[in-house]
Design a protein around this motif. Structure first.
Motif, mmCIF file in Angstrom:
data_model
loop_
_atom_site.group_PDB
_atom_site.id
_atom_site.type_symbol
_atom_site.label_atom_id
_atom_site.label_comp_id
_atom_site.label_asym_id
_atom_site.label_seq_id
_atom_site.Cartn_x
_atom_site.Cartn_y
_atom_site.Cartn_z
ATOM 1 N N LEU A 176 -1.873 1.729 -11.390
ATOM 2 C CA LEU A 176 -1.249 0.608 -12.009
ATOM 3 C C LEU A 176 -0.480 0.104 -10.904
ATOM 4 N N PRO A 177 0.254 0.739 -9.928
ATOM 5 C CA PRO A 177 1.137 -0.064 -9.034
ATOM 6 C C PRO A 177 0.303 -0.593 -8.133
ATOM 7 N N GLY A 178 -0.360 0.338 -7.547
ATOM 8 C CA GLY A 178 -1.618 -0.352 -6.600
ATOM 9 C C GLY A 178 -2.366 -0.917 -6.682
ATOM 10 N N ILE A 179 -2.858 -1.650 -8.092
ATOM 11 C CA ILE A 179 -3.450 -2.588 -8.296
ATOM 12 C C ILE A 179 -3.006 -3.641 -8.514
ATOM 13 N N ASN A 188 -5.270 -6.535 3.091
ATOM 14 C CA ASN A 188 -5.530 -5.540 1.551
ATOM 15 C C ASN A 188 -5.264 -4.071 3.141
ATOM 16 N N LEU A 189 -6.097 -4.265 3.599
ATOM 17 C CA LEU A 189 -6.240 -3.528 5.046
ATOM 18 C C LEU A 189 -4.547 -3.731 5.524
ATOM 19 N N ILE A 190 -3.709 -4.217 6.194
ATOM 20 C CA ILE A 190 -2.265 -4.359 6.189
ATOM 21 C C ILE A 190 -1.474 -3.452 5.372
ATOM 22 N N LEU A 191 -1.728 -3.338 4.311
ATOM 23 C CA LEU A 191 -1.293 -2.349 2.900
ATOM 24 C C LEU A 191 -1.763 -1.188 2.988
ATOM 25 N N ALA A 192 -3.245 -0.881 3.039
ATOM 26 C CA ALA A 192 -3.287 0.306 2.863
ATOM 27 C C ALA A 192 -2.744 1.088 4.460
ATOM 28 N N VAL A 193 -2.771 0.500 5.460
ATOM 29 C CA VAL A 193 -2.562 1.234 7.073
ATOM 30 C C VAL A 193 -0.887 1.303 6.474
ATOM 31 N N ILE A 194 -0.079 0.364 6.035
ATOM 32 C CA ILE A 194 1.487 0.704 5.526
ATOM 33 C C ILE A 194 1.571 2.203 4.780
ATOM 34 N N VAL A 238 -3.446 3.051 -1.646
ATOM 35 C CA VAL A 238 -4.206 2.709 -0.248
ATOM 36 C C VAL A 238 -5.665 2.747 -0.219
ATOM 37 N N SER A 239 -6.088 3.252 -1.160
ATOM 38 C CA SER A 239 -7.227 3.519 -2.049
ATOM 39 C C SER A 239 -7.654 2.123 -2.619
ATOM 40 N N ILE A 240 -7.534 1.502 -3.781
ATOM 41 C CA ILE A 240 -7.541 0.351 -4.464
ATOM 42 C C ILE A 240 -7.265 -0.718 -3.398
ATOM 43 N N ASN A 241 -6.044 -0.772 -1.789
ATOM 44 C CA ASN A 241 -6.954 -1.628 -1.466
ATOM 45 C C ASN A 241 -7.461 -1.878 -0.804
#
Length: 213
Positions: A20-23, A104-110, A142-145
């Motif tokens: 849920l937090p990732g979504i 979304n890519l930036i968030l996945a990296v962070i 990471v995965s959801i982003n």
């Protein structure tokens, strides 16, 4: 109901809660990025509608949110823009279109950074359940982003990828562009239910997860 089925249901509920937090983060930041870039380009529409904010309540479409949680396919509330305010309409629409997937890519990296830092502790004997769940929550983020990024890059209306390739190649010059745009939602649903989108998204997400994690 057997004990095994009960355990599976509990595991499914726990997994959903950890996702849920990732979504919420992925959807909210994605739509905020569209609104913020359009606002910076001189379009007052997103700010008037209260979309230049990270408040999830401004960006979540509850039907799209529930379907994303339940069947892993969903959407946020689209940001309305008025490209007539842009100094250069073509480049403006391109920048707004690519803003969401870039976020979304930036968030996945962070989020991959704390995931990598926690991984050694989680995969050793005696790791606490709390630490494991925090780790899983971060990995899901990471995965959801990554999933949202790649899904939105598919060049099919109403996804961002359609707008991006339209501006790069000026596809709206062609008569067939309007037909595809008109029936884009139906085309996308066919791609989803035929699992064509999964065949595109799954290997790319797997490859990127290996790189990031």
């Amino acid at each position: 109901m057997t004990e095994r089925n009960t355990e599976l249901n509990v595991d499914s509920i726990i997994t959903t809660l950890l996702m849920l937090p990732g979504i919420i983060i992925a959807l909210s930041f994605h739509e905020f990025a569209h609104a913020w870039v359009s606002d910076k380009l001189g379009d007052p529409t997103p700010r008037r509608q209260g979309r230049v904010t990270l408040n999830p309540m401004a960006h979540i479409d509850w039907i799209g949110f529930l379907t994303l949680v339940l069947v892993h396919f969903g959407w946020g509330k689209p940001v309305q823009i008025d490209p007539s305010y842009y100094k250069n309409r073509r480049s403006g629409e391109f920048l707004v279109g690519i803003a969401g997937v870039t976020m979304n890519l930036i968030l996945a990296v962070i989020f991959s950074i704390p995931a990598r830092l926690l991984a050694p502790a989680v995969y050793t004997a005696g790791a606490s359940e709390l630490m494991t769940n925090i780790y899983l929550m971060i990995v899901y983020t990471v995965s959801i982003n990554l999933v949202l990024m790649i899904f939105n890059l598919i060049p099919c209306p109403p996804l961002d990828g359609w707008g991006i390739v339209t501006q790069i190649f000026r596809l709206d010059r062609y008569r067939w562009w309007y037909k595809v745009y008109q029936y884009g939602t139906w085309i996308l649903l066919i791609l989803i239910f035929s699992r064509a989108t999964s065949m595109i998204i799954s290997p790319l997400v797997t490859a990127l997860m290996r790189i990031l994690l």
